[in-house]
Design an enzyme around this catalytic site. Structure first.
Site, PDB file in Angstrom:
ATOM      1  N   GLY A   1     -16.873  -6.511 -13.023  1.00 24.99           N
ATOM      2  CA  GLY A   1     -15.733  -5.617 -12.759  1.00 24.99           C
ATOM      3  C   GLY A   1     -15.563  -4.636 -13.903  1.00 24.99           C
TER       4      GLY A   1
ATOM      5  CD1 TRP B   1      -3.456   2.243 -15.140  1.00 23.98           C
ATOM      6  CD2 TRP B   1      -5.676   1.913 -15.143  1.00 23.98           C
ATOM      7  NE1 TRP B   1      -3.970   2.725 -16.331  1.00 23.98           N
ATOM      8  CE2 TRP B   1      -5.324   2.533 -16.358  1.00 23.98           C
ATOM      9  CE3 TRP B   1      -7.018   1.605 -14.918  1.00 23.98           C
ATOM     10  CZ2 TRP B   1      -6.263   2.844 -17.348  1.00 23.98           C
ATOM     11  CZ3 TRP B   1      -7.943   1.914 -15.918  1.00 23.98           C
ATOM     12  CH2 TRP B   1      -7.569   2.527 -17.104  1.00 23.98           C
TER      13      TRP B   1
ATOM     14  NE  ARG C   1     -20.857  -8.515   3.184  1.00 25.05           N
ATOM     15  CZ  ARG C   1     -21.989  -8.561   2.470  1.00 25.05           C
ATOM     16  NH1 ARG C   1     -22.219  -9.589   1.673  1.00 25.05           N
ATOM     17  NH2 ARG C   1     -22.874  -7.593   2.553  1.00 25.05           N
TER      18      ARG C   1
ATOM     19  CD  GLU D   1      -5.322  -4.772 -11.487  1.00 22.18           C
ATOM     20  OE1 GLU D   1      -4.529  -5.622 -11.032  1.00 22.18           O
ATOM     21  OE2 GLU D   1      -6.520  -5.024 -11.724  1.00 22.18           O
TER      22      GLU D   1
ATOM     23  CG  ASN E   1      -5.021   6.483  -7.318  1.00 21.88           C
ATOM     24  OD1 ASN E   1      -5.138   6.508  -8.544  1.00 21.88           O
ATOM     25  ND2 ASN E   1      -5.552   5.517  -6.583  1.00 21.88           N
TER      26      ASN E   1
HETATM   27  C1  TPP Z   1     -12.365  -2.596 -18.510  1.00 21.50           C
HETATM   28  C2  TPP Z   1     -11.396  -3.086 -17.471  1.00 21.50           C
HETATM   29  N1  TPP Z   1     -10.077  -3.023 -17.707  1.00 21.50           N
HETATM   30  C3  TPP Z   1      -9.205  -3.440 -16.773  1.00 21.50           C
HETATM   31  C4  TPP Z   1      -9.648  -3.955 -15.567  1.00 21.50           C
HETATM   32  C5  TPP Z   1      -8.658  -4.424 -14.498  1.00 21.50           C
HETATM   33  N2  TPP Z   1      -8.629  -3.452 -13.388  1.00 21.50           N
HETATM   34  C6  TPP Z   1      -9.384  -3.637 -12.281  1.00 21.50           C
HETATM   35  S1  TPP Z   1      -9.201  -2.432 -11.161  1.00 21.50           S
HETATM   36  C7  TPP Z   1      -8.100  -1.611 -12.132  1.00 21.50           C
HETATM   37  C8  TPP Z   1      -7.488  -0.310 -11.672  1.00 21.50           C
HETATM   38  C9  TPP Z   1      -8.489   0.799 -11.601  1.00 21.50           C
HETATM   39  O1  TPP Z   1      -7.830   2.045 -11.437  1.00 21.50           O
HETATM   40  P1  TPP Z   1      -8.635   3.297 -10.923  1.00 21.50           P
HETATM   41  O2  TPP Z   1      -9.958   3.345 -11.586  1.00 21.50           O
HETATM   42  O3  TPP Z   1      -7.791   4.500 -11.070  1.00 21.50           O
HETATM   43  O4  TPP Z   1      -8.900   2.961  -9.388  1.00 21.50           O
HETATM   44  P2  TPP Z   1      -7.794   2.874  -8.202  1.00 21.50           P
HETATM   45  O5  TPP Z   1      -7.429   1.434  -8.028  1.00 21.50           O
HETATM   46  O6  TPP Z   1      -6.621   3.693  -8.626  1.00 21.50           O
HETATM   47  O7  TPP Z   1      -8.484   3.426  -7.014  1.00 21.50           O
HETATM   48  C10 TPP Z   1      -7.879  -2.301 -13.331  1.00 21.50           C
HETATM   49  C11 TPP Z   1      -6.955  -1.844 -14.421  1.00 21.50           C
HETATM   50  C12 TPP Z   1     -11.057  -4.052 -15.395  1.00 21.50           C
HETATM   51  N3  TPP Z   1     -11.614  -4.562 -14.286  1.00 21.50           N
HETATM   52  N4  TPP Z   1     -11.908  -3.583 -16.339  1.00 21.50           N
HETATM   53 MG    MG Z   2      -6.510   5.447  -9.771  1.00 25.74          MG
END
Ligand code: TPP
Ligand code: MG
Length: 574
Positions: A414, A471, A258, A474, A468
């Site tokens: 997102g 979040w 890409r 983050e 895991n």
């Molecule tokens: C509704 C919402 N809240 C917060 C966020 C910010 N955010 C983006 S990715 C993420 C972490 C997601 O965690 P998880 O679903 O467990 O995936 P992982 O990164 O652990 O694989 C967050 C809090 C968002 N994009 N949308």
């Molecule tokens: Mg997670």
């Protein structure tokens, strides 16, 4: 009154005639007159556990089937619960009709039960948002609402209408409803200007390294798009919203290279695609040497950020076919060196990626890498499987690893939480296809209760939780970029399989990658099912590595942001 029924009955008749396969909703007294008539008419109602899920399901239904999705929610919190999912449908350009409840006219502005200005709240994120107060006009307004949701020359997207409960109970004469409003299923089409087609053909002929990039607006133009790729000799990139439209084996497909394609292209042809953050806003920071041609059915996917030297406005399939015809005479002489070289690199790199997937080492905590999920799914999924991805790190891994030809994810908004409702809608729309939603444990939690909807409505989806206990995207950002100050981004090591069993789903918790394939096979055999996969936090996803989570000032990715600063002579420190 002879030949007369209530407005609620007419709404049911309208929906029955216009044929949405099912309506997604959550009941309440304000909408009960419609709910009752829908049930009596035999339109299946998928009752959910949170109104946002109803709109997510309607949006997924629309995106996967091309029909308008319909959600029915009650006044007050029923409508306001939908704000996030309506905003997501807006960005996804999903044709959705949301029908809301509304207090009766005589109680308006007197502090009624469940009263709040819904139509105003939803206006900026819908194509239209209206209270339908005139009983005779409700069916006409519904027809208009559906036409607007489908686009009809404008951007498709959500439309909100609410009907006060007293209006729903009003009896109107059959003669007040013209039959045409029940019958018009397809929106009108516009045809492109032949002069613009000629100008675009001139640009394609002059290009040495043409690149086509597709988006949502190309969904209805698959065959015409492939014919145009053949006629133009262009390289081709899909985007999150058009994954699978052209198979990765196609000679033009260069998805695994890409960055090189965007960097080296001398002509970019966008087809039904906004130049949003995922494409660096079309800036020379992301496309240093390209001219642009934009093709779309409406201005929303054509005039944003970087208007083309040529803009073709009209039905996308028809426009591409006209363009291919204009190029036909000289198609054989077209220089395809760039396309071939990029495609070869794409094939080589994808094969290397797939070979490496199953061998991705565990993290320092000894837990498996999320890539092992996608390696195992590859051995279980059939060609027509539908894949859905939701989360942070896991979404980044899924974009590369989840190999389904039909694909939806948390999208440009997102919008964490889409995974379970999207999968439920997909499973209902396509009961004979495998449907898998791979969700982060964080994202899963937002609409985890929708596994109950899956159980009650027998949505034969498989929910995979990449667990895991964080979040994680983050959490890793905090660790790396905020001097290790990890705050509020860890979760408990919860057993989501136990939770799913409580809702009568088949469920397994897996810690050993060798057990994954068997678990997935059993899950598809007993769907709806959940597989809770314990994965490592010790990962570095490409979204994190490229800087998406640190949210740079000018561009979404660090490399583009740096190029943009250089281009604009902005001090790197600012
Ligand atoms: C509704 C919402 N809240 C917060 C966020 C910010 N955010 C983006 S990715 C993420 C972490 C997601 O965690 P998880 O679903 O467990 O995936 P992982 O990164 O652990 O694989 C967050 C809090 C968002 N994009 N949308
Ligand atoms: Mg997670």
């Amino acid at each position: 009154m002879r030949g007369a029924v209530t407005v609620a009955e007419w709404i049911a008749r309208f929906l029955a005639a216009r044929g949405p396969a099912r309506v997604f909703g959550l009941q309440g007294g304000h909408i009960q007159p419609i709910w009752d008539r829908l049930a009596a008419t035999g339109i299946p109602i998928v009752d959910v556990r949170h109104e946002a899920a109803a709109v997510h399901m309607a949006a997924a239904h629309a995106l996967l089937t091309g029909e308008v999705g319909v959600a029915l929610v009650t006044s007050g919190p029923g409508v306001t619960n939908c704000v996030t999912s309506v905003a997501n449908a807006d960005l996804e350009r999903a044709p959705v009709l949301v029908i809301g409840g509304c207090p009766p006219a005589r109680q308006d502005h007197r502090g009624p039960l469940q009263g709040t200005p819904h139509a105003e709240i939803l206006r900026p994120i819908t194509r239209r948002s209206r209270t339908l107060r005139i009983a005779d006009q409700v069916v006409r307004e519904l027809h208009e609402a559906v036409t607007i949701a489908q686009g009809a020359g404008n951007l498709p997207g959500p439309v909100y209408v609410e009907i006060p409960t007293d209006v729903l109970r009003t009896v109107i004469a059959d003669a007040a409803v013209l039959p045409e409003f029940l019958l018009h299923r397809s929106p009108p089409r516009t045809l492109a200007d032949p002069a613009a087609i000629d100008a675009a053909a001139t640009c394609v002929r002059a290009a040495q390294r043409p690149l086509v990039i597709s988006g949502r607006g190309a969904a209805c133009a698959r065959d015409a798009l492939m014919a145009f790729l053949d006629a133009s000799g262009a390289a081709y990139l899909d985007t999150q919203e058009s994954r699978g439209l052209v198979p990765a084996e196609h000679a033009a497909y260069v998805g695994a290279v890409r960055a090189a394609a965007m960097r080296d292209a001398d002509l970019v042809v966008t087809v039904g695609r906004k130049l949003d953050y995922q494409l660096g806003y079309g800036s020379p920071a992301a496309f240093p040497g390209a001219r642009f041609v934009r093709i779309a059915a409406h201005a929303g996917e054509m005039g944003d950020n970087r208007p083309g030297e040529v803009a073709i406005l009209g039905d996308v399939a028809a426009a591409l076919t006209m363009l291919s015809q204009a190029l036909q005479g000289d198609a054989r002489d077209r220089d395809r060196t760039w396309q071939r070289a990029l495609h070869e690199k794409h094939v080589e790199r994808s094969a290397r990626f797939v070979r490496a997937l199953a061998g991705t080492p565990a993290g320092n905590d000894g837990r498996m890498h999320p890539n092992r999920i996608f390696a195992a799914l590859r051995d279980v999924l059939r060609d027509d499987a539908i894949g859905i991805a939701d989360g942070g790190d896991i979404l980044s891994f899924a974009r590369l690893g989840l190999s389904t030809s039909t694909y939806l994810d948390a999208g440009a908004f997102g919008c964490l939480g889409v995974g379970v409702p999207f999968a439920n809608a997909a499973a209902l729309a396509f009961p004979s296809r495998q449907v898998v939603a791979v969700c982060g444990d964080g994202a899963f939690g937002l609409h985890a209760m929708e596994i109950d909807t899956a159980a009650r409505h027998r949505c034969k989806a498989v929910f995979v939780v990449a667990n895991n206990a964080a979040w994680n995207i983050e959490r890793v950002d905090q660790e790396r970029n905020y001097a290790g100050r990890v705050t509020g981004t860890t979760l408990a090591d919860s057993d989501y399989a136990a939770m799913a069993r409580a809702f009568d789903l088949h469920a397994e918790r897996i810690t050993d990658p060798a057990s994954l394939q068997g678990a997935f096979e059993r899950a598809f055999a007993h769907a709806p099912a959940l597989v809770d996969v314990v994965v490592t936090r010790d990962t570095l996803s490409s979204d994190l590595e490229k800087g998406l989570s640190i949210v740079p000032d000018h561009q979404p990715l660090t490399a583009w942001d740096n190029a943009e600063r250089e281009r604009l002579h902005v001090d790197p420190a600012r």
